[in-house]
Design an enzyme around this catalytic site. Structure first.
Site, mmCIF file in Angstrom:
data_model
loop_
_atom_site.group_PDB
_atom_site.id
_atom_site.type_symbol
_atom_site.label_atom_id
_atom_site.label_comp_id
_atom_site.label_asym_id
_atom_site.label_seq_id
_atom_site.Cartn_x
_atom_site.Cartn_y
_atom_site.Cartn_z
ATOM 1 N N HIS A 83 0.867 -1.174 0.000
ATOM 2 C CA HIS A 83 0.000 0.000 0.000
ATOM 3 C C HIS A 83 0.911 1.233 0.000
ATOM 4 O O HIS A 83 2.017 1.181 0.533
ATOM 5 C CB HIS A 83 -0.836 -0.055 1.290
ATOM 6 C CG HIS A 83 -1.958 0.931 1.363
ATOM 7 N ND1 HIS A 83 -1.756 2.245 1.687
ATOM 8 C CD2 HIS A 83 -3.286 0.778 1.182
ATOM 9 C CE1 HIS A 83 -2.932 2.866 1.707
ATOM 10 N NE2 HIS A 83 -3.877 2.007 1.395
ATOM 11 N N ASP B 127 2.867 -5.028 8.078
ATOM 12 C CA ASP B 127 1.618 -4.296 7.863
ATOM 13 C C ASP B 127 0.480 -5.313 7.906
ATOM 14 O O ASP B 127 0.236 -6.042 6.950
ATOM 15 C CB ASP B 127 1.672 -3.578 6.507
ATOM 16 C CG ASP B 127 0.336 -2.934 6.137
ATOM 17 O OD1 ASP B 127 -0.624 -3.018 6.946
ATOM 18 O OD2 ASP B 127 0.254 -2.352 5.044
ATOM 19 N N GLN C 56 -4.706 -5.715 6.845
ATOM 20 C CA GLN C 56 -5.683 -6.575 6.168
ATOM 21 C C GLN C 56 -5.623 -8.018 6.667
ATOM 22 O O GLN C 56 -6.286 -8.886 6.088
ATOM 23 C CB GLN C 56 -5.453 -6.563 4.652
ATOM 24 C CG GLN C 56 -5.585 -5.198 4.006
ATOM 25 C CD GLN C 56 -7.011 -4.668 3.972
ATOM 26 O OE1 GLN C 56 -7.971 -5.380 4.315
ATOM 27 N NE2 GLN C 56 -7.174 -3.423 3.577
ATOM 28 N N LYS D 87 -10.772 -1.158 10.275
ATOM 29 C CA LYS D 87 -10.903 -2.302 9.375
ATOM 30 C C LYS D 87 -11.239 -3.574 10.144
ATOM 31 O O LYS D 87 -11.440 -4.630 9.544
ATOM 32 C CB LYS D 87 -9.610 -2.500 8.585
ATOM 33 C CG LYS D 87 -9.291 -1.357 7.613
ATOM 34 C CD LYS D 87 -8.128 -1.719 6.741
ATOM 35 C CE LYS D 87 -7.482 -0.534 6.069
ATOM 36 N NZ LYS D 87 -8.306 0.111 5.028
ATOM 37 N N CYS E 119 -4.827 2.559 -3.681
ATOM 38 C CA CYS E 119 -3.581 3.069 -3.100
ATOM 39 C C CYS E 119 -2.419 2.126 -3.374
ATOM 40 O O CYS E 119 -1.507 1.977 -2.558
ATOM 41 C CB CYS E 119 -3.710 3.332 -1.587
ATOM 42 S SG CYS E 119 -4.952 4.540 -1.195
#
Lengths: 425, 147
Positions: free
Chosen positions: A138, A215, A218, A241, A379
Protein backbone atom coordinates in the site's frame (compact mmCIF):
# COMPACT_ATOMS: atom_id res chain seq x y z
CA UNK A 1 -14.76 -20.54 -18.25
CA UNK A 2 -18.00 -21.83 -16.80
CA UNK A 3 -17.36 -23.47 -13.48
CA UNK A 4 -20.31 -25.43 -12.14
CA UNK A 5 -21.43 -24.26 -8.75
CA UNK A 6 -21.20 -26.95 -6.18
CA UNK A 7 -24.47 -27.34 -4.29
CA UNK A 8 -22.24 -27.62 -1.25
CA UNK A 9 -21.15 -24.03 -1.67
CA UNK A 10 -24.70 -22.88 -1.01
CA UNK A 11 -25.20 -25.30 1.81
CA UNK A 12 -22.18 -23.96 3.65
CA UNK A 13 -23.91 -20.76 4.50
CA UNK A 14 -26.40 -22.53 6.66
CA UNK A 15 -23.51 -24.11 8.54
CA UNK A 16 -24.63 -23.94 12.15
CA UNK A 17 -21.07 -23.40 13.34
CA UNK A 18 -21.10 -19.96 11.72
CA UNK A 19 -24.59 -18.46 11.95
CA UNK A 20 -23.87 -15.54 9.64
CA UNK A 21 -27.52 -14.43 9.61
CA UNK A 22 -27.35 -14.00 13.37
CA UNK A 23 -24.14 -11.98 13.13
CA UNK A 24 -25.58 -9.82 10.37
CA UNK A 25 -28.21 -8.59 12.80
CA UNK A 26 -25.40 -7.23 14.99
CA UNK A 27 -24.63 -4.64 12.30
CA UNK A 28 -27.42 -2.02 12.11
CA UNK A 29 -26.19 -0.52 8.82
CA UNK A 30 -26.74 -3.81 6.96
CA UNK A 31 -30.50 -3.20 7.21
CA UNK A 32 -30.20 -0.10 5.03
CA UNK A 33 -31.39 0.23 1.48
CA UNK A 34 -29.22 2.09 -1.02
CA UNK A 35 -30.66 3.41 -4.28
CA UNK A 36 -33.80 1.43 -3.55
CA UNK A 37 -32.00 -1.88 -3.03
CA UNK A 38 -30.86 -3.69 0.10
CA UNK A 39 -27.26 -2.74 0.85
CA UNK A 40 -24.74 -5.34 -0.28
CA UNK A 41 -21.54 -4.28 1.42
CA UNK A 42 -18.45 -5.71 -0.24
CA UNK A 43 -15.94 -3.04 0.74
CA UNK A 44 -14.71 -4.13 4.16
CA UNK A 45 -11.07 -3.85 3.07
CA UNK A 46 -11.65 -0.09 2.83
CA UNK A 47 -13.45 -0.04 6.15
CA UNK A 48 -15.58 -2.57 7.96
CA UNK A 49 -19.04 -1.91 9.32
CA UNK A 50 -19.48 -1.61 13.08
CA UNK A 51 -21.42 -3.96 15.33
CA UNK A 52 -23.95 -2.49 17.74
CA UNK A 53 -21.79 -3.40 20.73
CA UNK A 54 -19.03 -1.09 19.50
CA UNK A 55 -21.49 1.76 18.89
CA UNK A 56 -23.07 1.28 22.29
CA UNK A 57 -19.73 1.07 24.07
CA UNK A 58 -18.67 4.40 22.60
CA UNK A 59 -21.97 6.02 23.51
CA UNK A 60 -21.80 4.59 27.03
CA UNK A 61 -18.28 5.91 27.46
CA UNK A 62 -19.33 9.44 26.52
CA UNK A 63 -22.57 9.21 28.48
CA UNK A 64 -21.22 7.76 31.70
CA UNK A 65 -17.42 7.91 31.95
CA UNK A 66 -16.07 10.73 29.82
CA UNK A 67 -12.97 12.31 31.35
CA UNK A 68 -9.34 12.74 30.43
CA UNK A 69 -7.03 9.83 31.17
CA UNK A 70 -3.91 9.62 33.34
CA UNK A 71 -4.59 13.06 34.78
CA UNK A 72 -7.46 13.52 37.17
CA UNK A 73 -7.70 12.29 40.73
CA UNK A 74 -11.46 12.32 40.36
CA UNK A 75 -13.65 9.28 39.95
CA UNK A 76 -14.53 9.84 36.29
CA UNK A 77 -10.91 10.16 35.26
CA UNK A 78 -10.11 6.95 37.11
CA UNK A 79 -12.91 5.17 35.28
CA UNK A 80 -11.85 6.53 31.89
CA UNK A 81 -8.23 5.57 32.56
CA UNK A 82 -9.23 2.07 33.60
CA UNK A 83 -11.38 1.57 30.48
CA UNK A 84 -8.63 2.94 28.24
CA UNK A 85 -5.97 0.70 29.78
CA UNK A 86 -8.35 -2.29 29.75
CA UNK A 87 -8.65 -1.76 25.99
CA UNK A 88 -4.87 -1.85 25.70
CA UNK A 89 -4.84 -5.18 27.53
CA UNK A 90 -7.51 -6.55 25.19
CA UNK A 91 -5.40 -5.63 22.16
CA UNK A 92 -2.31 -7.12 23.78
CA UNK A 93 -4.01 -10.48 24.31
CA UNK A 94 -5.70 -10.35 20.89
CA UNK A 95 -2.39 -10.30 19.01
CA UNK A 96 -0.41 -12.25 21.58
CA UNK A 97 1.97 -9.47 22.64
CA UNK A 98 4.16 -10.21 25.65
CA UNK A 99 3.30 -7.01 27.52
CA UNK A 100 0.60 -4.32 27.43
CA UNK A 101 3.25 -1.57 27.16
CA UNK A 102 4.13 -2.95 23.72
CA UNK A 103 0.74 -1.74 22.46
CA UNK A 104 0.88 1.91 21.36
CA UNK A 105 -2.41 3.54 20.41
CA UNK A 106 -2.06 5.58 17.23
CA UNK A 107 -4.46 6.93 14.60
CA UNK A 108 -4.10 3.93 12.34
CA UNK A 109 -1.67 1.74 10.44
CA UNK A 110 -0.39 4.70 8.43
CA UNK A 111 0.61 6.68 11.50
CA UNK A 112 2.18 3.58 13.02
CA UNK A 113 4.43 3.07 9.98
CA UNK A 114 5.42 6.74 9.98
CA UNK A 115 6.23 6.46 13.68
CA UNK A 116 8.53 3.49 13.13
CA UNK A 117 10.18 5.12 10.10
CA UNK A 118 10.88 8.39 11.88
CA UNK A 119 11.65 7.17 15.38
CA UNK A 120 13.28 3.79 14.77
CA UNK A 121 14.56 4.26 11.24
CA UNK A 122 15.86 7.78 11.31
CA UNK A 123 18.14 7.21 14.28
CA UNK A 124 19.60 3.98 12.92
CA UNK A 125 19.96 4.22 9.17
CA UNK A 126 23.17 5.25 7.44
CA UNK A 127 23.79 6.18 3.82
CA UNK A 128 24.00 3.00 1.78
CA UNK A 129 21.74 0.96 4.08
CA UNK A 130 18.81 -0.88 2.52
CA UNK A 131 15.11 -0.81 3.31
CA UNK A 132 13.19 -3.58 1.59
CA UNK A 133 9.50 -3.34 0.72
CA UNK A 134 7.49 -5.37 -1.78
CA UNK A 135 5.86 -4.46 -5.06
CA UNK A 136 2.42 -5.08 -3.54
CA UNK A 137 2.67 -2.57 -0.69
CA UNK A 138 0.00 0.00 0.00
CA UNK A 139 1.25 3.55 -0.60
CA UNK A 140 1.34 3.95 3.18
CA UNK A 141 4.05 1.28 3.37
CA UNK A 142 6.07 2.86 0.56
CA UNK A 143 6.00 6.62 1.02
CA UNK A 144 7.15 6.79 4.69
CA UNK A 145 10.20 4.71 3.70
CA UNK A 146 10.90 6.90 0.68
CA UNK A 147 10.86 9.92 2.98
CA UNK A 148 13.24 8.10 5.33
CA UNK A 149 15.54 7.24 2.41
CA UNK A 150 15.70 10.91 1.45
CA UNK A 151 16.53 11.84 5.02
CA UNK A 152 19.20 9.21 5.63
CA UNK A 153 20.64 8.29 2.23
CA UNK A 154 19.36 4.72 2.55
CA UNK A 155 18.13 2.83 -0.52
CA UNK A 156 14.65 1.47 -1.08
CA UNK A 157 14.63 -1.99 -2.63
CA UNK A 158 11.54 -3.74 -3.92
CA UNK A 159 10.67 -7.43 -3.83
CA UNK A 160 9.15 -8.30 -7.22
CA UNK A 161 5.87 -10.16 -7.63
CA UNK A 162 4.94 -12.73 -10.25
CA UNK A 163 1.92 -12.88 -12.56
CA UNK A 164 -0.17 -14.70 -9.97
CA UNK A 165 0.47 -11.95 -7.43
CA UNK A 166 2.92 -13.85 -5.24
CA UNK A 167 6.14 -12.48 -3.85
CA UNK A 168 9.30 -13.78 -5.46
CA UNK A 169 10.80 -15.03 -2.24
CA UNK A 170 14.04 -16.20 -3.81
CA UNK A 171 14.63 -12.72 -5.16
CA UNK A 172 13.95 -11.33 -1.68
CA UNK A 173 16.46 -13.64 -0.07
CA UNK A 174 19.10 -12.72 -2.62
CA UNK A 175 18.38 -9.06 -1.88
CA UNK A 176 19.11 -9.47 1.82
CA UNK A 177 22.55 -8.45 3.03
CA UNK A 178 24.17 -7.00 6.13
CA UNK A 179 23.17 -3.60 4.71
CA UNK A 180 19.48 -4.50 5.07
CA UNK A 181 18.20 -2.69 8.14
CA UNK A 182 14.43 -2.76 7.72
CA UNK A 183 12.05 -5.07 5.88
CA UNK A 184 8.55 -3.57 5.68
CA UNK A 185 6.11 -6.10 4.34
CA UNK A 186 2.37 -6.47 4.00
CA UNK A 187 0.81 -9.58 5.52
CA UNK A 188 -2.29 -9.65 3.29
CA UNK A 189 -2.36 -7.51 0.15
CA UNK A 190 -5.30 -5.09 0.03
CA UNK A 191 -5.32 -5.08 -3.77
CA UNK A 192 -4.55 -8.72 -4.64
CA UNK A 193 -5.62 -10.62 -1.53
CA UNK A 194 -2.31 -12.48 -1.43
CA UNK A 195 -1.34 -13.90 1.96
CA UNK A 196 2.42 -13.54 2.14
CA UNK A 197 4.72 -16.13 3.77
CA UNK A 198 5.70 -13.70 6.49
CA UNK A 199 7.09 -16.36 8.86
CA UNK A 200 9.78 -17.19 6.33
CA UNK A 201 10.36 -13.52 5.47
CA UNK A 202 10.83 -12.66 9.14
CA UNK A 203 13.21 -15.58 9.73
CA UNK A 204 15.30 -14.70 6.69
CA UNK A 205 15.42 -11.00 7.59
CA UNK A 206 16.46 -11.77 11.15
CA UNK A 207 19.32 -13.96 9.93
CA UNK A 208 20.80 -10.81 8.37
CA UNK A 209 20.06 -8.73 11.43
CA UNK A 210 17.28 -6.73 9.75
CA UNK A 211 14.13 -5.66 11.64
CA UNK A 212 10.71 -6.45 10.24
CA UNK A 213 7.69 -4.14 10.17
CA UNK A 214 4.56 -6.14 9.43
CA UNK A 215 1.62 -4.30 7.86
CA UNK A 216 -1.21 -6.36 9.28
CA UNK A 217 -4.06 -3.97 8.43
CA UNK A 218 -5.68 -6.58 6.17
CA UNK A 219 -4.79 -9.67 8.20
CA UNK A 220 -5.72 -8.85 11.80
CA UNK A 221 -9.46 -8.56 10.91
CA UNK A 222 -9.48 -11.89 9.09
CA UNK A 223 -7.31 -14.46 10.88
CA UNK A 224 -5.72 -15.25 14.22
CA UNK A 225 -2.43 -13.34 14.66
CA UNK A 226 0.26 -14.02 17.23
CA UNK A 227 3.08 -11.50 17.10
CA UNK A 228 5.31 -13.55 19.37
CA UNK A 229 5.16 -16.70 17.28
CA UNK A 230 5.56 -14.60 14.10
CA UNK A 231 8.48 -12.90 15.84
CA UNK A 232 7.95 -9.64 13.91
CA UNK A 233 9.67 -6.60 15.43
CA UNK A 234 6.77 -4.25 14.70
CA UNK A 235 3.19 -4.90 13.66
CA UNK A 236 0.72 -2.21 12.59
CA UNK A 237 -3.04 -2.25 12.03
CA UNK A 238 -6.09 0.01 11.96
CA UNK A 239 -9.14 -0.27 14.19
CA UNK A 240 -11.68 0.70 11.56
CA UNK A 241 -10.90 -2.30 9.38
CA UNK A 242 -11.53 -4.68 12.29
CA UNK A 243 -15.05 -3.51 13.21
CA UNK A 244 -13.80 -0.71 15.47
CA UNK A 245 -14.07 3.06 15.06
CA UNK A 246 -12.00 5.22 12.70
CA UNK A 247 -9.11 7.25 14.03
CA UNK A 248 -7.64 4.54 16.24
CA UNK A 249 -5.07 1.91 15.45
CA UNK A 250 -2.20 0.02 16.98
CA UNK A 251 1.53 -0.02 16.77
CA UNK A 252 2.92 -3.16 18.34
CA UNK A 253 6.67 -3.16 18.90
CA UNK A 254 8.98 -5.39 20.85
CA UNK A 255 9.72 -3.59 24.12
CA UNK A 256 13.47 -3.65 23.52
CA UNK A 257 13.07 -1.55 20.35
CA UNK A 258 10.39 0.76 21.72
CA UNK A 259 12.50 1.42 24.81
CA UNK A 260 15.45 2.46 22.69
CA UNK A 261 13.45 4.69 20.33
CA UNK A 262 13.15 8.47 20.80
CA UNK A 263 9.65 9.98 21.02
CA UNK A 264 7.82 10.60 17.75
CA UNK A 265 5.83 13.61 18.92
CA UNK A 266 6.21 15.85 21.94
CA UNK A 267 3.36 16.93 24.16
CA UNK A 268 1.34 16.04 27.20
CA UNK A 269 1.20 12.52 28.62
CA UNK A 270 4.49 11.54 26.94
CA UNK A 271 6.63 13.33 29.52
CA UNK A 272 7.57 12.65 33.09
CA UNK A 273 8.89 16.10 33.94
CA UNK A 274 9.45 19.26 31.99
CA UNK A 275 11.72 22.19 32.72
CA UNK A 276 13.06 24.58 30.13
CA UNK A 277 16.46 22.94 30.58
CA UNK A 278 15.51 19.29 30.44
CA UNK A 279 12.50 17.11 29.77
CA UNK A 280 12.32 13.52 30.94
CA UNK A 281 10.18 11.24 28.83
CA UNK A 282 7.53 8.98 30.18
CA UNK A 283 7.83 5.21 30.10
CA UNK A 284 6.21 2.93 27.54
CA UNK A 285 3.65 3.06 26.12
CA UNK A 286 3.01 6.71 27.06
CA UNK A 287 6.27 7.94 25.54
CA UNK A 288 4.59 7.48 22.16
CA UNK A 289 1.14 8.77 23.07
CA UNK A 290 1.57 12.54 23.15
CA UNK A 291 -1.54 14.59 23.78
CA UNK A 292 -4.97 13.41 24.84
CA UNK A 293 -5.42 10.10 23.04
CA UNK A 294 -8.52 8.92 21.19
CA UNK A 295 -9.96 7.51 24.42
CA UNK A 296 -13.39 6.63 23.04
CA UNK A 297 -11.76 5.10 19.98
CA UNK A 298 -9.49 2.85 22.01
CA UNK A 299 -12.38 1.74 24.21
CA UNK A 300 -14.53 1.15 21.12
CA UNK A 301 -11.73 -0.89 19.58
CA UNK A 302 -11.55 -2.92 22.77
CA UNK A 303 -15.27 -3.66 22.33
CA UNK A 304 -14.59 -4.76 18.74
CA UNK A 305 -11.94 -7.16 20.04
CA UNK A 306 -14.43 -8.57 22.54
CA UNK A 307 -16.92 -9.03 19.72
CA UNK A 308 -14.36 -10.80 17.49
CA UNK A 309 -13.34 -13.05 20.39
CA UNK A 310 -16.97 -13.97 21.02
CA UNK A 311 -17.13 -15.36 17.48
CA UNK A 312 -13.55 -16.59 17.25
CA UNK A 313 -10.96 -15.54 14.71
CA UNK A 314 -10.45 -19.07 13.46
CA UNK A 315 -14.20 -19.36 12.74
CA UNK A 316 -14.13 -16.03 10.94
CA UNK A 317 -11.13 -17.12 8.90
CA UNK A 318 -12.87 -20.35 7.87
CA UNK A 319 -16.14 -18.60 7.00
CA UNK A 320 -14.39 -16.00 4.87
CA UNK A 321 -12.22 -18.62 3.16
CA UNK A 322 -15.30 -20.59 2.13
CA UNK A 323 -16.99 -17.46 0.91
CA UNK A 324 -13.87 -16.42 -0.98
CA UNK A 325 -13.70 -19.68 -2.90
CA UNK A 326 -17.45 -19.44 -3.56
CA UNK A 327 -16.90 -15.92 -4.93
CA UNK A 328 -13.95 -17.04 -7.04
CA UNK A 329 -15.95 -19.77 -8.73
CA UNK A 330 -19.07 -17.59 -9.15
CA UNK A 331 -17.12 -14.68 -10.66
CA UNK A 332 -15.54 -17.03 -13.17
CA UNK A 333 -19.01 -17.76 -14.53
CA UNK A 334 -19.43 -14.10 -15.49
CA UNK A 335 -18.27 -13.53 -19.06
CA UNK A 336 -15.36 -11.14 -19.58
CA UNK A 337 -14.33 -11.15 -15.92
CA UNK A 338 -10.61 -11.47 -15.30
CA UNK A 339 -9.40 -11.91 -11.74
CA UNK A 340 -6.23 -9.97 -10.88
CA UNK A 341 -4.24 -11.87 -8.29
CA UNK A 342 -4.39 -15.64 -8.24
CA UNK A 343 -2.04 -16.49 -5.41
CA UNK A 344 -2.34 -19.95 -3.88
CA UNK A 345 -3.10 -18.37 -0.51
CA UNK A 346 -5.55 -15.47 -0.50
CA UNK A 347 -7.75 -13.79 2.08
CA UNK A 348 -10.91 -11.70 1.93
CA UNK A 349 -10.15 -9.79 -1.29
CA UNK A 350 -10.82 -10.36 -4.98
CA UNK A 351 -9.73 -7.77 -7.52
CA UNK A 352 -11.01 -8.11 -11.05
CA UNK A 353 -11.55 -6.32 -14.31
CA UNK A 354 -14.34 -6.68 -16.82
CA UNK A 355 -13.07 -6.56 -20.42
CA UNK A 356 -13.96 -3.33 -22.20
CA UNK A 357 -15.66 -1.77 -19.19
CA UNK A 358 -13.72 0.59 -16.97
CA UNK A 359 -13.89 -0.25 -13.24
CA UNK A 360 -15.34 3.18 -12.54
CA UNK A 361 -18.34 2.39 -14.77
CA UNK A 362 -18.72 -1.01 -13.12
CA UNK A 363 -18.72 0.67 -9.71
CA UNK A 364 -21.43 3.17 -10.65
CA UNK A 365 -23.71 0.51 -12.12
CA UNK A 366 -23.25 -1.77 -9.10
CA UNK A 367 -23.92 1.16 -6.77
CA UNK A 368 -27.27 1.74 -8.49
CA UNK A 369 -28.13 -1.78 -7.35
CA UNK A 370 -27.05 -1.09 -3.77
CA UNK A 371 -23.77 -2.98 -4.14
CA UNK A 372 -20.75 -1.28 -2.57
CA UNK A 373 -17.38 -2.25 -4.04
CA UNK A 374 -14.17 -0.31 -4.34
CA UNK A 375 -12.94 0.77 -7.74
CA UNK A 376 -9.62 2.39 -8.49
CA UNK A 377 -5.99 1.70 -7.77
CA UNK A 378 -6.57 0.90 -4.07
CA UNK A 379 -3.58 3.07 -3.10
CA UNK A 380 -1.41 0.52 -4.91
CA UNK A 381 -0.36 2.23 -8.13
CA UNK A 382 2.77 0.04 -8.48
CA UNK A 383 0.54 -3.05 -8.46
CA UNK A 384 -1.70 -1.60 -11.17
CA UNK A 385 1.38 -0.73 -13.26
CA UNK A 386 2.69 -4.27 -12.78
CA UNK A 387 -0.45 -5.67 -14.43
CA UNK A 388 -0.73 -2.86 -16.98
CA UNK A 389 -4.17 -1.72 -15.82
CA UNK A 390 -5.29 1.67 -14.50
CA UNK A 391 -7.63 0.26 -11.90
CA UNK A 392 -9.60 -2.76 -10.74
CA UNK A 393 -12.94 -3.51 -9.18
CA UNK A 394 -12.36 -4.92 -5.73
CA UNK A 395 -14.81 -6.90 -3.66
CA UNK A 396 -13.73 -7.57 -0.12
CA UNK A 397 -15.30 -9.59 2.64
CA UNK A 398 -16.18 -9.17 6.27
CA UNK A 399 -17.52 -11.70 8.73
CA UNK A 400 -21.09 -10.55 7.91
CA UNK A 401 -20.99 -11.37 4.21
CA UNK A 402 -22.92 -14.35 2.91
CA UNK A 403 -23.37 -16.19 -0.38
CA UNK A 404 -26.35 -13.94 -1.21
CA UNK A 405 -23.99 -10.96 -1.29
CA UNK A 406 -21.84 -12.78 -3.84
CA UNK A 407 -24.91 -13.78 -5.87
CA UNK A 408 -26.05 -10.14 -5.87
CA UNK A 409 -22.62 -9.08 -7.15
CA UNK A 410 -22.79 -11.63 -9.95
CA UNK A 411 -26.29 -10.43 -10.91
CA UNK A 412 -25.03 -6.86 -10.74
CA UNK A 413 -22.20 -7.64 -13.13
CA UNK A 414 -24.72 -9.09 -15.57
CA UNK A 415 -26.50 -5.72 -15.49
CA UNK A 416 -23.17 -4.05 -16.28
CA UNK A 417 -22.84 -6.33 -19.29
CA UNK A 418 -26.39 -5.48 -20.39
CA UNK A 419 -25.84 -1.73 -20.09
CA UNK A 420 -22.65 -2.00 -22.11
CA UNK A 421 -24.22 -4.34 -24.61
CA UNK A 422 -21.71 -7.13 -24.10
CA UNK A 423 -23.21 -10.29 -25.57
CA UNK A 424 -23.25 -13.47 -23.55
CA UNK A 425 -20.47 -15.81 -24.53
CA UNK B 1 -32.19 1.35 -14.16
CA UNK B 2 -33.76 4.56 -15.51
CA UNK B 3 -30.97 6.70 -14.03
CA UNK B 4 -28.43 4.30 -15.49
CA UNK B 5 -29.98 4.62 -18.94
CA UNK B 6 -29.86 8.40 -18.54
CA UNK B 7 -26.16 8.13 -17.75
CA UNK B 8 -25.17 5.49 -20.26
CA UNK B 9 -27.13 6.73 -23.26
CA UNK B 10 -26.57 5.06 -26.62
CA UNK B 11 -24.66 8.02 -27.97
CA UNK B 12 -22.29 7.91 -24.98
CA UNK B 13 -21.73 4.17 -25.32
CA UNK B 14 -21.14 4.62 -29.04
CA UNK B 15 -18.47 7.28 -28.50
CA UNK B 16 -16.92 5.09 -25.78
CA UNK B 17 -16.62 2.14 -28.14
CA UNK B 18 -15.56 4.17 -31.17
CA UNK B 19 -13.99 7.39 -29.92
CA UNK B 20 -13.72 10.03 -32.66
CA UNK B 21 -10.49 11.95 -33.27
CA UNK B 22 -8.68 9.39 -31.14
CA UNK B 23 -5.18 10.01 -32.44
CA UNK B 24 -2.03 11.99 -31.93
CA UNK B 25 -1.49 15.30 -33.72
CA UNK B 26 2.05 16.03 -34.87
CA UNK B 27 3.75 19.28 -35.76
CA UNK B 28 2.90 22.68 -34.38
CA UNK B 29 0.27 21.64 -31.85
CA UNK B 30 -0.50 22.33 -28.23
CA UNK B 31 -0.42 19.22 -26.11
CA UNK B 32 -1.86 19.10 -22.58
CA UNK B 33 -2.37 16.12 -20.30
CA UNK B 34 -5.42 15.67 -18.11
CA UNK B 35 -5.34 13.32 -15.16
CA UNK B 36 -7.91 12.19 -12.63
CA UNK B 37 -5.87 10.63 -9.82
CA UNK B 38 -9.02 9.30 -8.16
CA UNK B 39 -9.80 6.81 -10.90
CA UNK B 40 -6.68 6.91 -13.05
CA UNK B 41 -8.30 8.46 -16.14
CA UNK B 42 -5.54 10.00 -18.23
CA UNK B 43 -5.94 11.84 -21.53
CA UNK B 44 -3.70 13.88 -23.75
CA UNK B 45 -5.52 16.56 -25.72
CA UNK B 46 -3.87 17.87 -28.91
CA UNK B 47 -4.94 21.25 -30.19
CA UNK B 48 -3.96 22.79 -33.50
CA UNK B 49 -4.86 26.45 -33.89
CA UNK B 50 -4.87 28.39 -37.11
CA UNK B 51 -5.02 31.98 -36.08
CA UNK B 52 -8.06 32.15 -33.87
CA UNK B 53 -9.66 28.97 -35.22
CA UNK B 54 -9.49 25.46 -33.80
CA UNK B 55 -8.14 23.82 -36.95
CA UNK B 56 -7.87 20.35 -35.48
CA UNK B 57 -8.31 18.73 -32.09
CA UNK B 58 -7.69 15.13 -31.04
CA UNK B 59 -7.00 13.06 -27.98
CA UNK B 60 -5.34 9.89 -26.73
CA UNK B 61 -5.39 8.04 -23.46
CA UNK B 62 -7.62 5.83 -21.39
CA UNK B 63 -10.52 6.30 -19.07
CA UNK B 64 -14.03 5.24 -18.21
CA UNK B 65 -16.94 5.35 -20.65
CA UNK B 66 -18.08 8.77 -19.47
CA UNK B 67 -14.69 10.44 -19.73
CA UNK B 68 -13.84 8.80 -23.07
CA UNK B 69 -17.19 9.66 -24.64
CA UNK B 70 -16.98 13.19 -23.32
CA UNK B 71 -13.50 13.67 -24.80
CA UNK B 72 -14.64 12.23 -28.12
CA UNK B 73 -17.75 14.41 -28.35
CA UNK B 74 -15.78 17.44 -27.25
CA UNK B 75 -13.40 17.10 -30.19
CA UNK B 76 -16.33 16.90 -32.59
CA UNK B 77 -18.06 19.92 -31.14
CA UNK B 78 -15.15 22.39 -31.01
CA UNK B 79 -13.42 21.62 -34.29
CA UNK B 80 -13.69 24.62 -36.61
CA UNK B 81 -14.87 26.92 -33.82
CA UNK B 82 -13.13 30.12 -32.82
CA UNK B 83 -11.21 30.18 -29.59
CA UNK B 84 -13.94 32.28 -27.97
CA UNK B 85 -16.67 29.89 -29.17
CA UNK B 86 -14.77 26.89 -27.83
CA UNK B 87 -14.26 28.61 -24.48
CA UNK B 88 -17.93 29.49 -24.38
CA UNK B 89 -18.82 25.85 -25.02
CA UNK B 90 -16.54 24.77 -22.17
CA UNK B 91 -18.30 27.21 -19.83
CA UNK B 92 -21.74 26.01 -20.92
CA UNK B 93 -20.82 22.36 -20.63
CA UNK B 94 -19.34 22.94 -17.19
CA UNK B 95 -22.50 24.78 -16.14
CA UNK B 96 -24.69 21.98 -17.47
CA UNK B 97 -23.06 19.59 -15.02
CA UNK B 98 -22.54 21.83 -12.03
CA UNK B 99 -25.05 24.67 -11.90
CA UNK B 100 -28.41 24.32 -10.12
CA UNK B 101 -30.45 24.81 -13.32
CA UNK B 102 -30.23 22.55 -16.36
CA UNK B 103 -29.59 24.65 -19.44
CA UNK B 104 -28.76 22.80 -22.65
CA UNK B 105 -28.94 25.88 -24.90
CA UNK B 106 -26.27 25.82 -27.57
CA UNK B 107 -24.87 22.47 -26.48
CA UNK B 108 -26.44 20.31 -29.19
CA UNK B 109 -25.57 16.63 -28.76
CA UNK B 110 -23.58 17.40 -25.62
CA UNK B 111 -26.90 17.73 -23.79
CA UNK B 112 -26.81 13.93 -23.27
CA UNK B 113 -24.35 14.54 -20.45
CA UNK B 114 -27.08 16.13 -18.33
CA UNK B 115 -27.67 12.62 -16.91
CA UNK B 116 -24.27 12.80 -15.21
CA UNK B 117 -25.73 15.38 -12.80
CA UNK B 118 -27.42 12.54 -10.93
CA UNK B 119 -24.00 10.98 -10.28
CA UNK B 120 -21.93 13.66 -8.54
CA UNK B 121 -18.78 11.53 -8.32
CA UNK B 122 -18.82 11.15 -12.09
CA UNK B 123 -18.90 14.87 -12.91
CA UNK B 124 -15.11 14.91 -12.90
CA UNK B 125 -15.08 12.14 -15.48
CA UNK B 126 -17.29 14.10 -17.84
CA UNK B 127 -15.36 17.36 -17.45
CA UNK B 128 -11.77 16.04 -17.49
CA UNK B 129 -11.17 16.44 -21.23
CA UNK B 130 -12.90 19.82 -21.23
CA UNK B 131 -10.69 21.16 -18.45
CA UNK B 132 -7.73 19.91 -20.43
CA UNK B 133 -8.96 21.64 -23.59
CA UNK B 134 -9.61 24.84 -21.62
CA UNK B 135 -6.00 24.77 -20.49
CA UNK B 136 -4.74 24.11 -24.03
CA UNK B 137 -6.82 27.01 -25.37
CA UNK B 138 -5.12 29.26 -22.83
CA UNK B 139 -1.73 28.05 -23.98
CA UNK B 140 -0.86 26.32 -20.69
CA UNK B 141 1.29 23.22 -20.74
CA UNK B 142 1.21 21.69 -17.27
CA UNK B 143 -0.87 18.59 -16.55
CA UNK B 144 -4.45 19.32 -15.59
CA UNK B 145 -5.53 17.41 -12.50
CA UNK B 146 -9.09 17.06 -11.29
CA UNK B 147 -7.92 17.03 -7.66
Amino acid sequence: MNVPISPLANARETDASFPVEVYRRDFPILAKTVNGNPLVYLDSAATSQKPRTVLETIERYYTEFNANVHRGVHWLSEQATRLYEDARGKLQRFIGAAEAREIIFVRGATEAINLVAQSFGRTRLQPGDDIIVSHMEHHSNIVPWQILCEQTGANLRVIPIDDAGELQIDAFERMLSPRTKIVAIVHVSNSLGTVNPVERIIRSAHREGARVVLDAAQSVPHMPIDVQSLDCDFCVFSGHKMYGPTGIGVLYGKAEWLEAMPPYQGGGDMIRSVTFEKTTYNTLPYKFEAGTPHIAGAIGLGAAVDYLNSIGMESIRRHEQELLSYAHSRLQTVGNVKIIGNAAKKAAVISFVLDDVHPHDVGTILDQQGIAVRTGHHCCQPVMDRYGIPATVRMSLGLYNNTEDIDALVRGLEVVRQVFGIANV
Amino acid sequence: MSDLRELYQEVILDHHKKPRNFRRLEGDVRRVEGYNPLCGDRFTVYLQMEGDIVKDVAFEGSGCAISTASASMMTESVKGKTRAEAEDMFQKFHALLTSPQIDTTGLGKLAVFAGVREFPVRVKCATLAWHTLHSALQGKEETVSTE
